[in-house]
Design a protein around this motif. Structure first.
Motif, PDB file in Angstrom:
ATOM      1  N   LEU A 155       0.833  -1.213   0.000  1.00  0.00           N
ATOM      2  CA  LEU A 155       0.000   0.000   0.000  1.00  0.00           C
ATOM      3  C   LEU A 155       0.863   1.257   0.000  1.00  0.00           C
ATOM      4  O   LEU A 155       0.563   2.235  -0.684  1.00  0.00           O
ATOM      5  N   LEU A 208       1.407   6.722  -6.851  1.00  0.00           N
ATOM      6  CA  LEU A 208       0.265   7.517  -7.289  1.00  0.00           C
ATOM      7  C   LEU A 208       0.412   8.970  -6.856  1.00  0.00           C
ATOM      8  O   LEU A 208       0.018   9.886  -7.576  1.00  0.00           O
ATOM      9  N   SER A 254       2.655  10.646  -9.294  1.00  0.00           N
ATOM     10  CA  SER A 254       1.998  10.945 -10.572  1.00  0.00           C
ATOM     11  C   SER A 254       0.917  12.009 -10.393  1.00  0.00           C
ATOM     12  O   SER A 254       0.596  12.732 -11.331  1.00  0.00           O
ATOM     13  N   ALA A 255       0.352  12.108  -9.188  1.00  0.00           N
ATOM     14  CA  ALA A 255      -0.636  13.162  -8.935  1.00  0.00           C
ATOM     15  C   ALA A 255       0.031  14.535  -8.932  1.00  0.00           C
ATOM     16  O   ALA A 255      -0.583  15.533  -9.318  1.00  0.00           O
ATOM     17  N   LEU A 286      -0.034  16.204 -12.232  1.00  0.00           N
ATOM     18  CA  LEU A 286      -1.309  16.630 -12.813  1.00  0.00           C
ATOM     19  C   LEU A 286      -1.410  18.147 -12.784  1.00  0.00           C
ATOM     20  O   LEU A 286      -0.990  18.786 -11.824  1.00  0.00           O
ATOM     21  N   PHE A 319      -5.880  18.159  -6.454  1.00  0.00           N
ATOM     22  CA  PHE A 319      -5.953  18.198  -4.995  1.00  0.00           C
ATOM     23  C   PHE A 319      -6.357  16.847  -4.399  1.00  0.00           C
ATOM     24  O   PHE A 319      -5.644  16.266  -3.573  1.00  0.00           O
ATOM     25  N   MET A 320      -7.509  16.346  -4.846  1.00  0.00           N
ATOM     26  CA  MET A 320      -8.019  15.088  -4.302  1.00  0.00           C
ATOM     27  C   MET A 320      -7.071  13.908  -4.558  1.00  0.00           C
ATOM     28  O   MET A 320      -6.818  13.119  -3.647  1.00  0.00           O
ATOM     29  N   PRO A 321      -6.525  13.760  -5.780  1.00  0.00           N
ATOM     30  CA  PRO A 321      -5.572  12.659  -5.994  1.00  0.00           C
ATOM     31  C   PRO A 321      -4.417  12.697  -4.999  1.00  0.00           C
ATOM     32  O   PRO A 321      -3.983  11.657  -4.495  1.00  0.00           O
ATOM     33  N   ILE A 369      -5.845  11.573  -1.494  1.00  0.00           N
ATOM     34  CA  ILE A 369      -6.191  10.149  -1.406  1.00  0.00           C
ATOM     35  C   ILE A 369      -4.944   9.266  -1.499  1.00  0.00           C
ATOM     36  O   ILE A 369      -4.773   8.326  -0.722  1.00  0.00           O
ATOM     37  N   SER A 370      -4.039   9.576  -2.454  1.00  0.00           N
ATOM     38  CA  SER A 370      -2.840   8.737  -2.549  1.00  0.00           C
ATOM     39  C   SER A 370      -1.972   8.924  -1.316  1.00  0.00           C
ATOM     40  O   SER A 370      -1.347   7.970  -0.836  1.00  0.00           O
ATOM     41  N   ALA A 423      -3.159   9.517   1.657  1.00  0.00           N
ATOM     42  CA  ALA A 423      -3.821   8.727   2.707  1.00  0.00           C
ATOM     43  C   ALA A 423      -3.492   7.253   2.564  1.00  0.00           C
ATOM     44  O   ALA A 423      -3.273   6.546   3.559  1.00  0.00           O
ATOM     45  N   LEU A 424      -3.426   6.782   1.328  1.00  0.00           N
ATOM     46  CA  LEU A 424      -3.103   5.378   1.081  1.00  0.00           C
ATOM     47  C   LEU A 424      -1.702   5.063   1.601  1.00  0.00           C
ATOM     48  O   LEU A 424      -1.478   4.041   2.271  1.00  0.00           O
ATOM     49  N   LEU A 460      -1.763   4.944   5.380  1.00  0.00           N
ATOM     50  CA  LEU A 460      -2.346   3.687   5.858  1.00  0.00           C
ATOM     51  C   LEU A 460      -1.343   2.540   5.703  1.00  0.00           C
ATOM     52  O   LEU A 460      -1.242   1.666   6.563  1.00  0.00           O
TER      53      LEU A 460
END
Lengths: 157, 494
Positions: A16, A23, A26-27, A30, A42-44, A47-48, A50-51, A54
């Motif tokens: 993970l 990710l 790569s975000a 963008l 922003f969101m990518p 979220i990445s 956060a991944l 985790l």
């Protein structure tokens, strides 16, 4: 007390974390797509990120764990081979779906898949062929005539 | 509006479809390994060309039938047909063994009906109020409620909060693929043309809930097994009015538990039946008899799991947030039809809301009649070997995913999500948070970005000024922190 490592958590954590980081990178490339800093990228990033966090938590928990869990999914070689065969059958089915057509490929797939997951002493070729043909035709009729959806005709069309 | 809704359902074709849906639902529910979630996902493509009301009525009938159908196998072969009937086995199977299979089935069916009816009543009563209240919701509240839903489901459903949260985050990740809602930038398409529009919902659902199941079944080396189905004899409902009166408190309590758990985002019948059973046991004057084959156990489990149906529909209709995995698929169905569930639905589309209410009521009636009259037919379906059923189900997955856009690409993505589902099963990650994350990703992003834009500077400060949003966010945080602490405590005392 001797510390034992939960290898499953460790493996999951590393996977993970790596996916999250890749990710995230790569975000970063963008375009923001907005005048402010909260656009499409922003969101990518969130979220990445956060991944990855985790993943790090999984790694941490692997070292804090008190019980030892062996790594890997603990499948036998035989089971993996069986999984790959089913996967291959599905691959062939989908790959030729459009070229050869729905009816022929579905009959082929149902026969092959059912044969494969039936206990050898239970295999009844005639019954299986009838089942495959009848259920394929029913599915075809329901979708094409009942629900007016298109299915690939392939070489029959 | 009420009449319009009723008339939309009372067309011959819709009724026939609902009848078929209830039968298919019960069949999927009763066969172990096939679930109501799978039934709804597989039948979703069939609704593509139907009117919105007809499609939703069909899906609702599948849902109601599917949740109830699990009791048949739970009682007759001691294997729950769906996770919603796990607790039905505890007393249902012993009763069947004692020669009371008919009575157990009758009690189970009637408790199912009672639970469904009460939950539909609750839905009709609560949903409009909740909708009115949430009309005032802005981006702050929507973002907070979505986060709340995702964390609730992640921490309540999985044995490990980490796994639940990861599942939700992975689902959110997949939802990001394609053109972004703000700025119109193509994200994570990796040069694949078809990915520019993102993943279609249907292949994701079917892949995760059906293909994953089939992949993991195919791994097991087949062995000849004889299925023992207990024979039954049923007269009337199988029980007396006096017995029914004795169960009234249990019925109401279990239904309320089911409704409450159904409303909570992400968890539904699969959780409520077990909780309701243990509460019924604790409250009983004769807890020692539970598990030996008494009707109380069946009533507690079956009333609760069906009551979760109406409960789960409440947040779906009022907030657009699904109450469990099946309602997540219903959300997909509604969006496919261009309907966006939320409080505005109650203002603008009352006809659809009433149609859904009536669809629930009518399919409950159908379920009742079909289960009593058709029991022997469903027993026969139970006898059909899995090695015949699963390949046909797989073929249905392929047809369904292909037919939505006539693209083989969608079938490939269905296979990919089948692999994801298989990996989830292997490492015991729950599927529901993934689905919720995938479905709610867009809503989450839009509202977060909007709330940042509104806040004009400090977002955190802006959120602290929104009491409703703050409550949801704080509860979400508390749930995430509380569960690991409780787990650690339990480990120490154990």
């Amino acid at each position: 007390m001797e510390r034992k490592i939960n290898k499953e958590s460790l493996g999951l954590g590393i996977a993970l974390l790596l996916i999250g980081l890749v990710l995230f990178v790569s975000a970063l490339k963008l375009p923001a797509g907005s005048s402010m800093d909260v656009g499409a990228s922003f969101m990518p990033k969130v979220i990445s990120g956060a991944l990855a966090v985790l993943g790090a938590c999984f790694i941490l928990s692997a070292f804090l764990s008190r019980k030892e869990v062996k790594g890997g999914a603990a499948y036998t070689r035989n089971e993996v081979v069986r999984l790959l065969i089913t996967f291959a059958l599905l691959f062939v089915y989908i790959f030729f779906l459009k070229k050869i057509g729905f009816i022929i490929m579905t009959v082929f797939y149902i026969i092959a898949q059912s044969w494969f997951i039936t206990p050898p002493e239970d295999r009844k070729p005639v019954r299986l062929v009838i089942l495959a043909v009848v259920s394929t035709l029913i599915i075809y009729a329901v979708f094409v005539f009942g629900f007016k959806l298109l299915l690939p005709a392939g070489i029959l069309g | 509006m009420i009449l319009e809704g009723l008339l939309a359902i009372l067309t011959p074709l819709t009724l026939v479809l609902m009848l078929a849906g209830t039968v298919i639902g019960i069949a999927f529910g009763s066969v172990p390994g096939l679930t109501s979630t799978m039934a709804v996902a597989l039948c979703l493509p069939m609704t593509y060309k139907m009117s919105t009301e007809m499609g939703i009525a069909f899906l609702v009938s599948l849902y109601i039938g599917g949740i109830s159908g699990g009791l048949i196998s739970a009682i007759l072969i001691n294997i729950p047909g769906t996770p919603s009937s796990v607790a039905t086995c505890f007393d249902g199977a012993p009763m069947a063994k004692n020669g009371q299979a008919g009575k157990a089935l009758g009690v189970g069916i009637c408790a199912s009906v009672f639970g469904t009816v009460l939950s539909i009543a609750a839905m009709i009563f609560i949903a409009p109020m909740l909708a009115k209240w949430s009309l005032a919701f802005g981006p702050y509240e929507y973002f907070a409620v979505t986060v709340f839903a995702l964390t609730m489901i992640s921490s309540l459903i999985a044995d490990s909060v980490l796994k639940g949260l990861s599942a939700a985050i992975i689902g959110l990740m997949f939802s990001l693929v394609g053109i972004s809602p703000t700025g119109g930038v193509v994200r994570f398409a990796f040069g694949i043309r078809e990915l520019q529009l993102g993943f279609n919902t249907l292949p994701v659902l079917i892949g995760l809930f059906a293909v994953g199941e089939i992949l993991s079944y195919s791994m097991i080396k087949p062995e000849k097994k004889d299925l023992k189905i207990i024979d039954f004899d049923i007269k009337g409902f199988g029980f007396t009015m006096e017995e029914a009166r004795g169960q009234l408190v249990n019925l109401i309590r279990s239904s309320l538990i089911g409704i409450g758990i159904g409303i909570l985002p992400g968890i539904g019948g699969g959780t409520s039946n077990v909780i309701s059973y243990s509460i019924a046991k604790n409250q009983s004057k004769y807890p020692e008899k539970f598990g030996t084959g008494i009707v109380d156990g069946i009533v507690a489990s079956e009333a609760a799991n069906n009551a979760s149906v109406g409960g789960a529909l409440i947040p779906l209709l009022t907030l657009g947030i699904p109450g469990d995995a099946v309602t997540a698929i219903l959300l997909g169905g509604l969006i496919m039809k261009g309907v966006n569930p939320g409080p505005l639905l109650f203002v603008n589309n009352g006809r659809l809301i009433y149609a859904i209410y009536f669809a629930c009521i009518i399919s409950t009636l159908m379920m009742f009649v079909i289960e009593f009259l058709g029991l022997r037919m469903f027993v026969r379906i139970l006898k059909v070997p899995k090695h015949y059923l699963l390949p046909v189900v797989m073929a249905l997955c392929v047809v369904g995913t292909f037919a939505i856009n006539n693209r083989v690409f969608d079938v490939w993505s269905c296979l990919i999500f089948g692999v994801v589902g298989f990996l989830f099963k292997t490492f015991r990650f729950p599927e529901s948070p993934f689905i919720l994350g995938f479905m709610l990703g867009g809503v989450l992003e839009q509202n977060l970005i909007r709330s940042i834009q509104y806040s004009d500077g400090s977002v955190v400060l802006a959120y602290t000024k929104q009491p409703i949003a703050m409550v949801f966010l704080l509860v979400a945080l508390a749930v995430v922190v509380w569960k690991p602490i409780m787990n650690a405590k339990n480990k120490k005392t154990a």
